[in-house]
Structure formats: structure tokens, C-alpha cells
Design an enzyme around this catalytic site. Structure first.
Site, mmCIF file in Angstrom:
data_model
loop_
_atom_site.group_PDB
_atom_site.id
_atom_site.type_symbol
_atom_site.label_atom_id
_atom_site.label_comp_id
_atom_site.label_asym_id
_atom_site.label_seq_id
_atom_site.Cartn_x
_atom_site.Cartn_y
_atom_site.Cartn_z
ATOM 1 N N HIS A 177 -76.652 -27.828 -59.076
ATOM 2 C CA HIS A 177 -75.394 -26.710 -59.072
ATOM 3 C C HIS A 177 -74.705 -26.794 -58.336
ATOM 4 O O HIS A 177 -73.356 -26.619 -57.781
ATOM 5 C CB HIS A 177 -76.771 -25.298 -58.680
ATOM 6 C CG HIS A 177 -75.606 -24.049 -58.737
ATOM 7 N ND1 HIS A 177 -74.527 -23.631 -58.178
ATOM 8 C CD2 HIS A 177 -74.900 -23.841 -60.359
ATOM 9 C CE1 HIS A 177 -74.387 -22.582 -58.449
ATOM 10 N NE2 HIS A 177 -74.430 -22.160 -59.633
ATOM 11 N N HIS A 198 -66.845 -22.968 -62.617
ATOM 12 C CA HIS A 198 -67.035 -20.984 -62.219
ATOM 13 C C HIS A 198 -65.662 -20.776 -62.709
ATOM 14 O O HIS A 198 -64.843 -21.627 -63.009
ATOM 15 C CB HIS A 198 -67.156 -20.814 -60.562
ATOM 16 C CG HIS A 198 -68.991 -21.137 -60.405
ATOM 17 N ND1 HIS A 198 -69.422 -22.223 -59.993
ATOM 18 C CD2 HIS A 198 -70.130 -19.776 -60.441
ATOM 19 C CE1 HIS A 198 -70.948 -22.278 -59.721
ATOM 20 N NE2 HIS A 198 -70.967 -20.597 -60.246
ATOM 21 N N HIS A 207 -74.384 -23.095 -67.262
ATOM 22 C CA HIS A 207 -75.687 -22.731 -67.001
ATOM 23 C C HIS A 207 -76.054 -22.384 -67.662
ATOM 24 O O HIS A 207 -77.813 -22.472 -67.476
ATOM 25 C CB HIS A 207 -75.667 -21.174 -66.050
ATOM 26 C CG HIS A 207 -74.339 -21.210 -64.357
ATOM 27 N ND1 HIS A 207 -73.468 -21.063 -64.784
ATOM 28 C CD2 HIS A 207 -75.768 -21.227 -63.718
ATOM 29 C CE1 HIS A 207 -73.418 -21.327 -63.059
ATOM 30 N NE2 HIS A 207 -73.901 -21.270 -62.678
ATOM 31 N N HIS A 329 -72.505 -10.861 -61.301
ATOM 32 C CA HIS A 329 -73.165 -11.767 -61.156
ATOM 33 C C HIS A 329 -73.253 -12.614 -59.470
ATOM 34 O O HIS A 329 -73.474 -12.970 -58.455
ATOM 35 C CB HIS A 329 -72.497 -13.602 -61.994
ATOM 36 C CG HIS A 329 -72.527 -14.255 -61.426
ATOM 37 N ND1 HIS A 329 -71.565 -15.171 -60.188
ATOM 38 C CD2 HIS A 329 -73.694 -15.635 -60.981
ATOM 39 C CE1 HIS A 329 -71.558 -16.496 -60.467
ATOM 40 N NE2 HIS A 329 -73.422 -16.641 -60.224
ATOM 41 N N HIS A 333 -75.427 -13.012 -55.823
ATOM 42 C CA HIS A 333 -75.098 -13.865 -55.195
ATOM 43 C C HIS A 333 -75.002 -13.430 -53.307
ATOM 44 O O HIS A 333 -76.277 -14.343 -52.544
ATOM 45 C CB HIS A 333 -74.813 -14.938 -55.168
ATOM 46 C CG HIS A 333 -74.940 -16.071 -56.276
ATOM 47 N ND1 HIS A 333 -75.916 -17.010 -56.053
ATOM 48 C CD2 HIS A 333 -74.696 -16.183 -57.839
ATOM 49 C CE1 HIS A 333 -75.304 -17.202 -57.164
ATOM 50 N NE2 HIS A 333 -75.273 -17.299 -58.256
ATOM 51 N N PHE A 350 -72.560 -21.182 -53.099
ATOM 52 C CA PHE A 350 -72.726 -22.234 -54.518
ATOM 53 C C PHE A 350 -73.768 -23.733 -54.029
ATOM 54 O O PHE A 350 -74.526 -23.651 -55.028
ATOM 55 C CB PHE A 350 -71.430 -22.320 -55.233
ATOM 56 C CG PHE A 350 -71.014 -21.277 -55.872
ATOM 57 C CD1 PHE A 350 -71.934 -20.342 -56.049
ATOM 58 C CD2 PHE A 350 -69.695 -21.067 -56.341
ATOM 59 C CE1 PHE A 350 -71.673 -19.264 -57.401
ATOM 60 C CE2 PHE A 350 -69.304 -20.273 -56.764
ATOM 61 C CZ PHE A 350 -70.175 -18.913 -56.961
ATOM 62 N N HIS A 363 -79.743 -15.979 -63.434
ATOM 63 C CA HIS A 363 -78.757 -16.741 -63.777
ATOM 64 C C HIS A 363 -79.806 -16.350 -65.089
ATOM 65 O O HIS A 363 -78.561 -17.002 -66.791
ATOM 66 C CB HIS A 363 -78.217 -17.968 -63.754
ATOM 67 C CG HIS A 363 -77.454 -18.049 -63.024
ATOM 68 N ND1 HIS A 363 -76.334 -18.237 -63.434
ATOM 69 C CD2 HIS A 363 -77.248 -18.375 -61.854
ATOM 70 C CE1 HIS A 363 -75.195 -18.345 -62.587
ATOM 71 N NE2 HIS A 363 -75.969 -17.753 -61.055
#
Length: 594
Positions: A177, A198, A207, A329, A333, A350, A363
Site C-alpha cells: 500500500h 487513489h 484494492h 472510506h 481511515h 496512506f 477494505h
């Protein structure tokens, strides 16, 4: 008609080798040709093996054999006009050449030399699915039994015990990632043009493949090909807290870099903002339902709205996230990551998100949304058919330690990939706001910019007169509609879309603002209101490079709900929640798009 002439290949030159996060100098050029049919294929690369001059020469030979007379015509005339381009633009759709340190990292803790790339391997093979693989069923994490949790703990303990350089180690799984999502990768044929999965149509398929191999590796480590990772069922009340299996400090599934104030049994706020208190009790659940309904149903009725903007080989990324990527999403995070860390690790950034085992279950539920979205009513809820999307490719180490090249076209069906999700209720499907009668809500009349307040009408400026503007407080603008009073058939064929573009901020800032249509109470209101159109938020990076993105919100159904379907204009309200004064808005417009 003038005769067409062909330029020799040796006259081609690289169009651009600059790196940019806001597409400032070349964005208009690419925006213009992005909408046309492309003959190119998306290519993603990573320096999985050391540079090889011979390999590069062989690749160029292959590239030259891949295009024909029609390709050259389209490439020179149809897309690029008189602009010279690199012959590498005609390369095969997949290759593996270069991966370096992530641009945005302060350091890459637990990854040697701050390098998030996979271990070197000169032997890259095309992926094929194993034969006779058993169907894996990914369970809702809150429903998993003791035996399952013990099995997952065992697999994770083994994965954590492997040497960091091993392709199956947890450090390397986290590094995937870090590499793909923080600009470690360059595109084939375009030196120094970094890519990020992204903010584009790559988000969902990347993903999905990422979780596929993570899951297969875990199963391999415990000798169980039926093992499937759990999904964090945050769209259902009993699944909204962090699942218990991840909250045990003695478990290898635990990560200490989480927000101490958000431990179970506290439920997630799917419209979370650091600067505003979350609702509680039933109000929180109802607000979460409305976020899910808005993002999955009313605001994402086309592939472009759901998956995100197109992102093609050689182009600087015109950042435009899909509905679910943008929210909830991002909220998950930010809500989960440790706010006491300098960079918001682990889920809060990230580059570090993959270091928390909870990331993969988060995810998994995002991936589940892709499956659910395709089952919802609407003729346009289908996978993207553009070959530039279908032929985009990524590299992963599989469960047999082989470096494989995978394509998006092979991941659109999870049954083909050997897994499905446990069937659980989807309570937010009925969360549509009750419609308001025309003239009795908080909408507009047919006069531009005049709200329906009987005694003291308010007049708001036109968007074209206001933007660009720093969002330092509540902002209301009038936006004209291209067409009103559309028929049911027209609405099914084409979606009315509100586009907020030129959203610009420093990459290391956390930004969040809400969007409402024809609402007078935005400061106090939230997702439960019929006028709520959506939110923008971001997962910050270490880099303070200027980021420029756009946001598209489907509003056909919302306009019906607020009684504004026959209005010439709508009032768009932008409400800063976090990062007030730190984001600039470039414009707002409404378009009709299929």
C-alpha cells in the site's frame, strides 16, 4: 482533403517527464483528450528487478510491433494533434520497470531503507487462476466464531514472524500500500511520471487484487485454502464498532497506533470530522444509514460517479475520487488512526495504513460495496467497459512467492476469484429522505438565487462570480441547471451531476467540508437532512505539495426529494468542517451526464 503523412518513429519525443500532484501545467491538455476514445492502454510499473538495457531494448521492439497504421493516425491526429509524443506511448499495456522510494514518506518504519518496493525478482509471469480452488466465504468480523478468530490469529502470527525481506511478511504486505498509494511507481514509457491508485477508477480494482493475494498468502501459511479474511461490517449497527478480534492487545491482529477514544463499543461515525462532535445513539446510526444511502444509491448511479475519474497511461492524474472512496472510506481511515502521532499513523496516513491488520478488513467491506452496487436498481450500474481500465495491470507476489502481473478485467467477478461475502442485512437501503413538497421546503423558486423565505428572500451570488475562493466559512452560491423538469426516462438514461472542481490544499493538511443543496440550516444539519449532497475529505500525506482534486455528486434524486426538480437554479452550500481557511474552491457547476 489534405493527404496524411506519417512521421518516422525516431522523430517522437517524450511529451512530459515532470511530476505533479495538481496537473497544473498539463491538466487542460489531458482533460481535453481524456474524453475521447483512446487506443493506448494503462501501464503501471515497479522496479521489481534491476535495470536491464537488454530488457529495455526487447521491450521497445515489442512496443513497435504492437501498433499499426490506425494507431499512428489516432495517436498523432486524433489525440495529440501536432504535439510530439514518445514511442513508449505505444508500449504494451503491462510491463514492470521502475519503483522507487515513495515521494511522501517522512520515513518508512519497518521497511528497510525507506523502500516500499517489493523484493527484486527478474521473473515476472502473467497471472492465471488456480484450478479447482474452493469457494472462500469472507465473514462479517463481528459474527466470526472463536475457531475462526484463532485461525486468523495463527496466520497473522506466522506472517509477522517472517523476515521483513520475505515477500509474504507482514512488513511487505504493508509496503504494497505504501508503494502503490504514495507515488513509488512510475508508468512504463514515462520516466518520472508517478502514479497513485487513489482518486481514480483504479481504486476499487487495485484494492481487490491487493486483498486477494493477502488472503491467499494467509491461507497458504496455515495450509488452509478455504481461509478468507473478515470484513469490517461498518454499514450495519452491530458491525460499526472496531471488531473485537482486532481490539485484543495480546492478539497479532492488534495495532497500538489507533485512536484510544474510538475503541469498542464506540460506533464509527461515517461522516467523521475531527473538528465536530459525532452524533450518538440512534442519531448516529440514522446518520450513518444516510451516508451509505447517499454514497451508494442516490449519488453514484453511473460508473464514473461510483468508480472515480479515468486515469490513463502517461497522463498526470486528474484526481477525481468515486463516491465510496471519498466517503465513508476516508472517514474510516481518519477515525481509526492515532491522532497523537506526528503523521497520524497507522490508518491515518496512506503510507502506514497497511501496517494495521484492521486495514484489510476495512477494505474488504469497501470491496463488498462494489458487489452490492452492481445489484442495485438502475440501468447504468455496471462495470466500466473501457479497455484502458480493463487492461490496466498491477504486480503482486502470489501465495507461491511468484511475482505475477494481474489485469483489472480478471477481477470484476469475485466468484471467478474464488470468494464471496457472507450474506448479512443491508439496513441502509431504505434510508432515503422523505420528499418535500415544492415550495414548502428550503429550496429555491424559479428566480435565480432567491430562496423561498416568504418574508425576507435571500439572494445568493452566482458561482461564476465567486470562485475561486478560499473556503474560510459557510459559502452559498447559485448554480444554474442545464435542464429542468426531466422525464423519468431521461433521468434513468442520464444523471444530473454537481461538480465541485479546483479543490486545492496542501497535501499534509486534513480537509473536510459538507455540501448541501437548498438548505438553510447547514451549520447545524448533517447527513440526515434531505438537502445533504455529500462530503469531501482526504487522508493527508507527509508531503505538503499542493493537491488539486474535483468532486462529482449525483443529484437527480436529491432534487426530487427537496422539491427543486422544476427550478432553474439551485443554491449550493459549502460548509467547512475541518481545515477552515486551508482549502480553495475553484468552481461549481451542474452537468448532465450518462
Amino acid at each position: 482533403m489534405a493527404s496524411l503523412q506519417f512521421l518516422p518513429l525516431r522523430s517522437f519525443h517524450l511529451y512530459s517527464n515532470t511530476t505533479t500532484t495538481d496537473a497544473s501545467s498539463t491538466s487542460q491538455f489531458f482533460l481535453n483528450h481524456q474524453k475521447r476514445k483512446h487506443v493506448f492502454r494503462k501501464t503501471l510499473s515497479c522496479r521489481a528487478a534491476k535495470d536491464s538495457t537488454n530488457d529495455q531494448e526487447d521491450g521497445n521492439k515489442i512496443a513497435r510491433s504492437k501498433f499499426d497504421r490506425r494507431d499512428i493516425l489516432l495517436g498523432l491526429g486524433g489525440l495529440y494533434g501536432t504535439t510530439a509524443v514518445s514511442q513508449a506511448a505505444f508500449a504494451a499495456p503491462v510491463d514492470a520497470t521502475k519503483c522507487g522510494n515513495a515521494d511522501t514518506l517522512p520515513t518508512c518504519t519497518n521497511i528497510k531503507d525507506a523502500n516500499c518496493c517489493p523484493p527484486p525478482n527478474p521473473n515476472i509471469i502473467d497471472f492465471t487462476f488456480p484450478t479447482n480452488q474452493p469457494l472462500r466465504i469472507r465473514p462479517a468480523a463481528q459474527l466470526a466464531d472463536k475457531k475462526y478468530v484463532e485461525k486468523y490469529n495463527k496466520a497473522m502470527q506466522i506472517m509477522r514472524s517472517l523476515p521483513k525481506e520475505h515477500p509474504h511478511s507482514f512488513a511487505q504486505q504493508a509496503a504494497i500500500h505504501c508503494a502503490y498509494c504514495d507515488s513509488s511507481y512510475e508508468m512504463v514509457g514515462f520516466p518520472n511520471v508517478k502514479m497513485d491508485v487513489h482518486f481514480s477508477w483504479l481504486f476499487f480494482p487495485f484494492h481487490r487484487w491487493y486483498l486477494y493475494f493477502y488472503e491467499k498468502i494467509l491461507g497458504k501459511l496455515i495450509g488452509d485454502p478455504t481461509f478468507a479474511i473478515p470484513f469490517w461490517n461498518w454499514d450495519s449497527p452491530d458491525g460499526m464498532p472496531i471488531p473485537a478480534m482486532f481490539a485484543n492487545p495480546s492478539s497479532p491482529l492488534y495495532d497500538k497506533l489507533r485512536d484510544d477514544n474510538h475503541q469498542p463499543p464506540l460506533k464509527i461515525d461515517l461522516n467523521y470530522s475531527k473538528s465536530n462532535p459525532s452524533p450518538v445513539g440512534n442519531e448516529l446510526i440514522e446518520a450513518n444509514y444516510k451516508v451509505m444511502y447517499t454514497q451508494m444509491v442516490s449519488s453514484s448511479k453511473t460508473p464514473e460517479l461510483f468508480f472515480g475519474g479515468a486515469y490513463r497511461g502517461g497522463e498526470p492524474q486528474v484526481k477525481a475520487a468515486g463516491a465510496i472512496e471519498n466517503q465513508p472510506h476516508t472517514a474510516l481511515h481518519i477515525w481509526t488512526g492515532d491522532p497523537n502521532q506526528k503523521y497520524g499513523e497507522d490508518m491515518g496516513r496512506f503510507f502506514s495504513a497497511g501496517r494495521d491488520p484492521l486495514f484489510y478488513s476495512h477494505h474488504a467491506n469497501v470491496d463488498r460495496m462494489w458487489n452490492i452496487w452492481k445489484t442495485l436498481p438502475g440501468k447504468n450500474r455496471k462495470d466500466i467497459e473501457d479497455p484502458d481500465w480493463l487492461d490496466s495491470a498491477f504486480l503482486f507476489y502470489d501465495e507461491n512467492e511468484k511475482l505475477v502481473r494481474v489485469k483489472i478485467r480478471d477481477c470484476v467477478d469475485t466468484k471467478k476469484m474464488g470468494y464471496v461475502y457472507q450474506d448479512v442485512p443491508v439496513p441502509w437501503l431504505g434510508a432515503r429522505s422523505p420528499p418535500k413538497n415544492k415550495g414548502k421546503g428550503k429550496g429555491l423558486g424559479n428566480k435565480a438565487g432567491v430562496a423561498n423565505a416568504a418574508e425576507t428572500p435571500q439572494v445568493f451570488p452566482k458561482a461564476s462570480q465567486v470562485f475561486p475562493k478560499v473556503l474560510d466559512g459557510l459559502l452559498k452560491v447559485t448554480v444554474p441547471r442545464p435542464k429542468k423538469s426531466r422525464s423519468k426516462e431521461e433521468k434513468e438514461d442520464e444523471e444530473e451531476i454537481l461538480v465541485i472542481d479546483g479543490i486545492e490544499y496542501d497535501g499534509d493538511e486534513y480537509i473536510k467540508f459538507d455540501v448541501f443543496l437548498n438548505d438553510e440550516d447547514e451549520v447545524e444539519s448533517g447527513p440526515k437532512n434531505a438537502e445533504f449532497a455529500g462530503s469531501y475529505s482526504n487522508v493527508p500525506s507527509k508531503s505538503n505539495n499542493r493537491v488539486k482534486v474535483s468532486m462529482s455528486l449525483g443529484i437527480t434524486e436529491l432534487l426530487e426529494d427537496v422539491g427543486a426538480d422544476d427550478d432553474d437554479n439551485v443554491v449550493v452550500a459549502l460548509v467547512p468542517r475541518t481545515g477552515k481557511g486551508k482549502v480553495t474552491i475553484g468552481g461549481a457547476k451542474i452537468i448532465i451526464s450518462s
